[in-house]
Design a protein around this motif. Structure first.
Motif, PDB file in Angstrom:
ATOM      1  N   PHE A 129       0.763  -1.098  -0.048  1.00 15.06           N
ATOM      2  CA  PHE A 129      -0.130  -0.019  -0.037  1.00 15.06           C
ATOM      3  C   PHE A 129       0.832   1.263  -0.133  1.00 15.06           C
ATOM      4  CE2 PHE A 129      -4.228  -1.545  -0.392  1.00 15.06           C
ATOM      5  CZ  PHE A 129      -4.453  -2.106   0.631  1.00 15.06           C
ATOM      6  N   LYS A 134      -3.480   2.767  -5.796  1.00 15.78           N
ATOM      7  CA  LYS A 134      -4.459   3.095  -4.903  1.00 15.78           C
ATOM      8  C   LYS A 134      -5.494   2.052  -4.789  1.00 15.78           C
ATOM      9  CE  LYS A 134      -7.739   6.979  -4.160  1.00 15.78           C
ATOM     10  NZ  LYS A 134      -8.291   8.204  -4.440  1.00 15.78           N
ATOM     11  N   GLN A 136      -9.146   0.772  -3.528  1.00 14.96           N
ATOM     12  CA  GLN A 136     -10.033   1.329  -2.326  1.00 14.96           C
ATOM     13  C   GLN A 136     -11.325   0.087  -2.042  1.00 14.96           C
ATOM     14  OE1 GLN A 136     -10.416   5.625  -4.199  1.00 14.96           O
ATOM     15  NE2 GLN A 136     -11.013   3.676  -5.561  1.00 14.96           N
ATOM     16  N   ASN A 189      -7.459   1.403   4.760  1.00 18.59           N
ATOM     17  CA  ASN A 189      -7.919   1.465   3.571  1.00 18.59           C
ATOM     18  C   ASN A 189      -9.135   0.642   3.329  1.00 18.59           C
ATOM     19  OD1 ASN A 189      -5.219   1.890   1.982  1.00 18.59           O
ATOM     20  ND2 ASN A 189      -4.476   0.518   3.576  1.00 18.59           N
TER      21      ASN A 189
END
Length: 267
Positions: A129, A134, A136, A189
């Motif tokens: 990470f 990125k 999500q 996250n």
């Protein structure tokens, strides 16, 4: 013990299916067993009285009802073939072809959080990470009760028994009472929120993968297909839907392409 009459049972079935898609038509014993003490504690002498309080649309009362009637059994790394597929097929493909380096994943019906946390660990183990990727992860459930536990991220040791030992060491901290807490690097996250799968899916960005495992077993065939078709619209082209291995999708009623047991892709 307060007994459930035939008419009261039918009323519960109607309310839970009409509002939440949950099919309790064969769960009379479950309804009576899980709610009888609750009805007594409220000083009521019948389920009809309790049903009247539900019909007033008291959010707190409805939340309690859902928490009582939905079974939430899960653990980390459950049905590991899905995570193996992510690591061996999905993520290598994305690493090569995803120029934006953004992945949007939904754990629908996440229960107490083991599934989305497992997903976050798999992603971190593959991409890290702190890299340019990125990731999500949305984790949703109809029950605020289990979401509270998910946000806390603390679990008994037996819940981690299927996890690779490296994950257990890297992604958890031992608590003073002998339980295990997910590390902040993984927790941040994931976004947890209450969501009813009967509602319209208003995704800002479409999903690369949707996990909805061992959730649709509570739905009848029509409700299940409506939800699957909503997932189809919410996932990106070449994106995946993962369902429980005890579940199936009627291929002639869905646009998803069957890939392997419990794995489907949008073409």
């Amino acid at each position: 013990m307060v007994k459930l009459t035939d008419n009261e049972f039918l009323e519960f079935v109607k309310i839970m299916h009409g509002n939440y898609g949950i099919d309790l038509s064969k769960k009379r014993i479950l309804i009576e067993g899980r709610l009888s003490n609750l009805v007594e504690r409220k000083g009521m002498n019948s389920f009809s009285q309790y049903l009247e309080s539900i019909k007033k649309n008291d959010k707190e009362e409805i939340t309690l009802l859902i928490n009582k009637l939905t079974t939430n059994y899960t653990y980390f790394y459950r049905e590991e073939n899905h995570f193996k597929f992510l690591k061996e097929v999905f993520l290598p493909y994305e690493e090569k072809n995803n120029k934006m380096k953004v992945l949007n994943i939904w754990s629908a019906g996440c229960s107490s959080g083991e599934e989305p946390y497992t997903l976050a660990m798999v992603m971190d183990d593959y991409f890290k990470f702190n890299s340019s990727w990125k990731i999500q992860i949305l984790a949703s459930d109809i029950s605020e009760n289990v979401l509270s536990k998910a946000r806390e991220g603390i679990y008994a040791e037996e819940s981690l028994s299927k996890l690779p030992e490296s994950y257990k060491k890297k992604y958890f901290e031992k608590t003073p009472d002998g339980r295990y807490q997910v590390v902040p690097e993984i927790k941040r996250n994931i976004t947890f929120k209450v969501f009813n799968l009967m509602d319209t899916i208003r995704e800002k960005n479409k999903y690369d993968v949707i996990f909805c495992r061992n959730v649709m077993i509570y739905f009848n065939a029509e409700t299940k297909m409506n939800i699957v078709n909503k997932f189809y619209e919410a996932v990106k082209p070449q994106g995946y839907l993962m369902i429980g291995h005890a579940e199936t999708i009627q291929r002639n009623q869905s646009k998803f392409m069957y890939i392997s047991p419990a794995i489907y892709r949008k073409e």
